[in-house]
Write a protein that holds these residues in place. Structure first.
Motif, PDB file in Angstrom:
ATOM      1  N   GLU A   3      -4.299  -4.640  -6.163  1.00 17.41           N
ATOM      2  CA  GLU A   3      -3.385  -4.672  -6.176  1.00 17.41           C
ATOM      3  C   GLU A   3      -2.595  -3.087  -5.142  1.00 17.41           C
ATOM      4  OE1 GLU A   3      -4.312  -2.365  -9.992  1.00 17.41           O
ATOM      5  OE2 GLU A   3      -3.465  -3.782 -10.618  1.00 17.41           O
ATOM      6  N   LEU A   4      -1.313  -3.551  -5.424  1.00 18.59           N
ATOM      7  CA  LEU A   4      -0.271  -1.926  -4.781  1.00 18.59           C
ATOM      8  C   LEU A   4      -0.960  -0.434  -5.864  1.00 18.59           C
ATOM      9  CD1 LEU A   4       2.332  -4.054  -2.914  1.00 18.59           C
ATOM     10  CD2 LEU A   4       0.496  -3.719  -2.220  1.00 18.59           C
ATOM     11  N   LEU A   5      -0.199   0.468  -5.042  1.00 17.78           N
ATOM     12  CA  LEU A   5       0.247   0.921  -5.771  1.00 17.78           C
ATOM     13  C   LEU A   5       1.930   1.259  -6.051  1.00 17.78           C
ATOM     14  CD1 LEU A   5      -2.682   3.375  -4.643  1.00 17.78           C
ATOM     15  CD2 LEU A   5      -2.849   2.677  -6.857  1.00 17.78           C
ATOM     16  N   GLU A   6       2.430   1.813  -6.726  1.00 17.48           N
ATOM     17  CA  GLU A   6       3.635   1.871  -6.917  1.00 17.48           C
ATOM     18  C   GLU A   6       4.207   3.368  -7.241  1.00 17.48           C
ATOM     19  OE1 GLU A   6       6.371  -1.272  -8.588  1.00 17.48           O
ATOM     20  OE2 GLU A   6       6.335  -0.595 -10.479  1.00 17.48           O
ATOM     21  N   CYS A   7       5.500   4.608  -7.367  1.00 12.56           N
ATOM     22  CA  CYS A   7       5.219   5.583  -7.565  1.00 12.56           C
ATOM     23  C   CYS A   7       6.712   5.293  -8.877  1.00 12.56           C
ATOM     24  CB  CYS A   7       6.504   6.695  -6.419  1.00 12.56           C
ATOM     25  SG  CYS A   7       7.160   7.440  -7.196  1.00 12.56           S
ATOM     26  N   ARG A   8       5.081   6.178 -10.056  1.00  9.95           N
ATOM     27  CA  ARG A   8       6.428   5.994 -11.115  1.00  9.95           C
ATOM     28  C   ARG A   8       8.075   6.562 -10.953  1.00  9.95           C
ATOM     29  NH1 ARG A   8       1.879   7.989 -15.195  1.00  9.95           N
ATOM     30  NH2 ARG A   8       0.390   7.050 -14.795  1.00  9.95           N
ATOM     31  N   ASP A   9       8.745   7.621 -10.305  1.00  9.92           N
ATOM     32  CA  ASP A   9       9.444   8.254 -10.086  1.00  9.92           C
ATOM     33  C   ASP A   9      10.592   6.761  -9.485  1.00  9.92           C
ATOM     34  OD1 ASP A   9       8.845   9.856 -10.994  1.00  9.92           O
ATOM     35  OD2 ASP A   9       8.593  11.413  -8.737  1.00  9.92           O
ATOM     36  N   GLY A  11       9.531   4.006  -7.091  1.00  3.64           N
ATOM     37  CA  GLY A  11       9.148   2.795  -7.294  1.00  3.64           C
ATOM     38  C   GLY A  11       8.355   1.969  -6.295  1.00  3.64           C
ATOM     39  N   HIS A  12       8.291   3.089  -4.693  1.00  2.00           N
ATOM     40  CA  HIS A  12       8.088   2.446  -4.185  1.00  2.00           C
ATOM     41  C   HIS A  12       7.184   2.343  -3.778  1.00  2.00           C
ATOM     42  CE1 HIS A  12       8.009   2.715   0.485  1.00  2.00           C
ATOM     43  NE2 HIS A  12       7.089   3.125   0.471  1.00  2.00           N
ATOM     44  N   ARG A  13       6.077   0.912  -3.235  1.00  2.00           N
ATOM     45  CA  ARG A  13       4.674   0.765  -3.464  1.00  2.00           C
ATOM     46  C   ARG A  13       4.308   0.801  -1.927  1.00  2.00           C
ATOM     47  NH1 ARG A  13       5.177  -5.405  -6.068  1.00  2.00           N
ATOM     48  NH2 ARG A  13       5.879  -4.286  -7.987  1.00  2.00           N
ATOM     49  N   THR A  14       2.782   0.920  -1.903  1.00  2.00           N
ATOM     50  CA  THR A  14       1.752   1.468  -0.720  1.00  2.00           C
ATOM     51  C   THR A  14       0.575   1.235  -1.030  1.00  2.00           C
ATOM     52  OG1 THR A  14       0.990   3.107   0.385  1.00  2.00           O
ATOM     53  CG2 THR A  14       1.213   3.771  -1.935  1.00  2.00           C
ATOM     54  N   PHE A  15       0.064   0.957  -0.365  1.00  2.00           N
ATOM     55  CA  PHE A  15      -1.580   0.182  -0.707  1.00  2.00           C
ATOM     56  C   PHE A  15      -2.890   0.903  -0.171  1.00  2.00           C
ATOM     57  CE2 PHE A  15      -5.562  -1.508   1.200  1.00  2.00           C
ATOM     58  CZ  PHE A  15      -5.814  -2.226  -0.343  1.00  2.00           C
ATOM     59  N   TYR A  16      -2.057   1.944   0.443  1.00  2.23           N
ATOM     60  CA  TYR A  16      -3.118   3.330   0.441  1.00  2.23           C
ATOM     61  C   TYR A  16      -3.444   4.449  -0.144  1.00  2.23           C
ATOM     62  CZ  TYR A  16      -3.464   0.005   5.052  1.00  2.23           C
ATOM     63  OH  TYR A  16      -3.334  -1.123   5.791  1.00  2.23           O
ATOM     64  N   GLU A  17      -3.810   4.937  -0.358  1.00  2.00           N
ATOM     65  CA  GLU A  17      -4.138   6.002  -1.822  1.00  2.00           C
ATOM     66  C   GLU A  17      -3.205   7.044  -0.617  1.00  2.00           C
ATOM     67  OE1 GLU A  17      -6.170   6.559  -4.212  1.00  2.00           O
ATOM     68  OE2 GLU A  17      -6.825   4.885  -4.734  1.00  2.00           O
ATOM     69  N   VAL A  32      -0.181  -1.835  -9.605  1.00  2.00           N
ATOM     70  CA  VAL A  32       0.760  -2.852  -9.608  1.00  2.00           C
ATOM     71  C   VAL A  32       0.884  -4.155  -8.817  1.00  2.00           C
ATOM     72  CG1 VAL A  32       2.524  -1.857 -10.294  1.00  2.00           C
ATOM     73  CG2 VAL A  32       2.778  -2.453  -8.602  1.00  2.00           C
ATOM     74  N   ALA A  33       0.349  -5.896  -9.678  1.00  2.00           N
ATOM     75  CA  ALA A  33      -0.255  -6.682  -8.605  1.00  2.00           C
ATOM     76  C   ALA A  33       0.580  -6.908  -7.349  1.00  2.00           C
ATOM     77  CB  ALA A  33       0.416  -8.475  -9.386  1.00  2.00           C
ATOM     78  N   ALA A  34      -0.089  -7.382  -6.237  1.00  2.00           N
ATOM     79  CA  ALA A  34       0.488  -7.097  -5.075  1.00  2.00           C
ATOM     80  C   ALA A  34       1.626  -8.120  -4.870  1.00  2.00           C
ATOM     81  CB  ALA A  34      -0.347  -7.279  -3.220  1.00  2.00           C
ATOM     82  N   GLY A  35       1.135  -9.693  -5.536  1.00  2.00           N
ATOM     83  CA  GLY A  35       1.614 -10.530  -4.813  1.00  2.00           C
ATOM     84  C   GLY A  35       1.586 -11.069  -3.996  1.00  2.00           C
ATOM     85  N   SER A  36       2.643 -12.387  -3.437  1.00  2.00           N
ATOM     86  CA  SER A  36       2.326 -12.271  -2.098  1.00  2.00           C
ATOM     87  C   SER A  36       3.805 -11.723  -0.738  1.00  2.00           C
ATOM     88  CB  SER A  36       3.368 -13.807  -2.036  1.00  2.00           C
ATOM     89  OG  SER A  36       4.061 -14.009  -1.372  1.00  2.00           O
ATOM     90  N   GLY A  37       2.900 -11.729   0.632  1.00  6.42           N
ATOM     91  CA  GLY A  37       3.384 -10.851   1.383  1.00  6.42           C
ATOM     92  C   GLY A  37       4.216 -11.718   2.618  1.00  6.42           C
ATOM     93  N   GLU A  38       4.777 -10.711   3.904  1.00  6.62           N
ATOM     94  CA  GLU A  38       4.669 -12.268   5.143  1.00  6.62           C
ATOM     95  C   GLU A  38       4.281 -11.027   6.612  1.00  6.62           C
ATOM     96  OE1 GLU A  38       8.379 -13.260   8.248  1.00  6.62           O
ATOM     97  OE2 GLU A  38       8.926 -11.832   5.840  1.00  6.62           O
ATOM     98  N   LEU A  39       3.485 -11.959   6.831  1.00  6.93           N
ATOM     99  CA  LEU A  39       2.897 -11.851   7.673  1.00  6.93           C
ATOM    100  C   LEU A  39       3.813 -10.971   9.173  1.00  6.93           C
ATOM    101  CD1 LEU A  39      -0.413 -11.360   9.156  1.00  6.93           C
ATOM    102  CD2 LEU A  39      -0.229 -13.069  10.010  1.00  6.93           C
ATOM    103  N   LEU A  40       3.864 -10.143   9.778  1.00  9.04           N
ATOM    104  CA  LEU A  40       4.407  -9.593  10.764  1.00  9.04           C
ATOM    105  C   LEU A  40       3.764  -9.613  12.325  1.00  9.04           C
ATOM    106  CD1 LEU A  40       6.313  -6.449   8.809  1.00  9.04           C
ATOM    107  CD2 LEU A  40       6.944  -8.898   8.918  1.00  9.04           C
ATOM    108  N   SER A  41       2.588  -9.768  12.298  1.00 10.76           N
ATOM    109  CA  SER A  41       1.624  -8.613  13.177  1.00 10.76           C
ATOM    110  C   SER A  41      -0.030  -9.627  13.496  1.00 10.76           C
ATOM    111  CB  SER A  41       1.934  -7.967  13.879  1.00 10.76           C
ATOM    112  OG  SER A  41       1.437  -7.335  15.337  1.00 10.76           O
ATOM    113  N   PRO A  64       6.343  -6.377  -1.584  1.00 10.33           N
ATOM    114  CA  PRO A  64       7.916  -6.287  -1.816  1.00 10.33           C
ATOM    115  C   PRO A  64       7.060  -4.763  -2.587  1.00 10.33           C
ATOM    116  CG  PRO A  64       6.691  -8.371  -3.015  1.00 10.33           C
ATOM    117  CD  PRO A  64       5.857  -8.341  -1.877  1.00 10.33           C
ATOM    118  N   GLY A  65       8.841  -4.380  -2.365  1.00 11.47           N
ATOM    119  CA  GLY A  65       8.567  -2.880  -2.784  1.00 11.47           C
ATOM    120  C   GLY A  65       8.001  -1.603  -1.976  1.00 11.47           C
ATOM    121  N   GLY A  66       8.118  -2.422  -0.882  1.00 14.65           N
ATOM    122  CA  GLY A  66       8.190  -1.316   0.718  1.00 14.65           C
ATOM    123  C   GLY A  66       6.742  -1.107   1.248  1.00 14.65           C
ATOM    124  N   ALA A  67       5.321  -1.893   1.087  1.00 15.79           N
ATOM    125  CA  ALA A  67       4.336  -1.604   0.884  1.00 15.79           C
ATOM    126  C   ALA A  67       3.818  -2.959   2.824  1.00 15.79           C
ATOM    127  CB  ALA A  67       2.913  -2.536   0.239  1.00 15.79           C
TER     128      ALA A  67
END
Length: 108
Positions: A3-9, A11-17, A32-41, A64-67
């Motif tokens: 999962e990703l972590l989503e801010c309750r205030d 909605g920004h998402r992050t993976f790292y605590e 929240v479920a991470a879903g799929s992302g795009e490999l950037l590098s 999605p969500g900035g993570a």
């Protein structure tokens, strides 16, 4: 699924605590479920700490969500590929395996 972590205030998402959301300063997060992302590098690390495979392929992926997540690659992936998070959030040591954490894998 990892999962990703989503801010309750905001909605920004992050993976790292984090103690605070980097966008709004909020202090409460939901998984929240991470879903799929795009490999950037992609990169390969040739000098690693004891217990970490060498060479070690790593990738940076945007979700999605900035993570953005940096994680190991267990297969040949290319920039632009759709990826998903697999494995454990925390690195750990076991007697029969090296240090492992979350990995990026191709979307099936």
């Amino acid at each position: 699924m990892t999962e990703l972590l989503e801010c309750r205030d905001c909605g920004h998402r992050t993976f790292y605590e984090k103690h605070r959301c980097p966008e709004c300063g909020g202090a409460e997060f939901d998984g929240v479920a991470a879903g799929s992302g795009e490999l950037l590098s992609v990169t390969t690390v040739h000098v690693t700490p004891d217990g970490v495979r060498e060479p070690n392929a790593l990738g940076l992926a945007a979700f999605p969500g900035g993570a953005n997540v940096v994680a190991q690659l267990d297969e040949a992936l290319s920039i632009g590929d759709d990826v998903r998070l697999v494995g454990e959030r925390e690195l750990r040591v076991t007697e029969d395996r090296p240090l492992r954490g979350v990995r990026l894998a191709a979307v099936e």
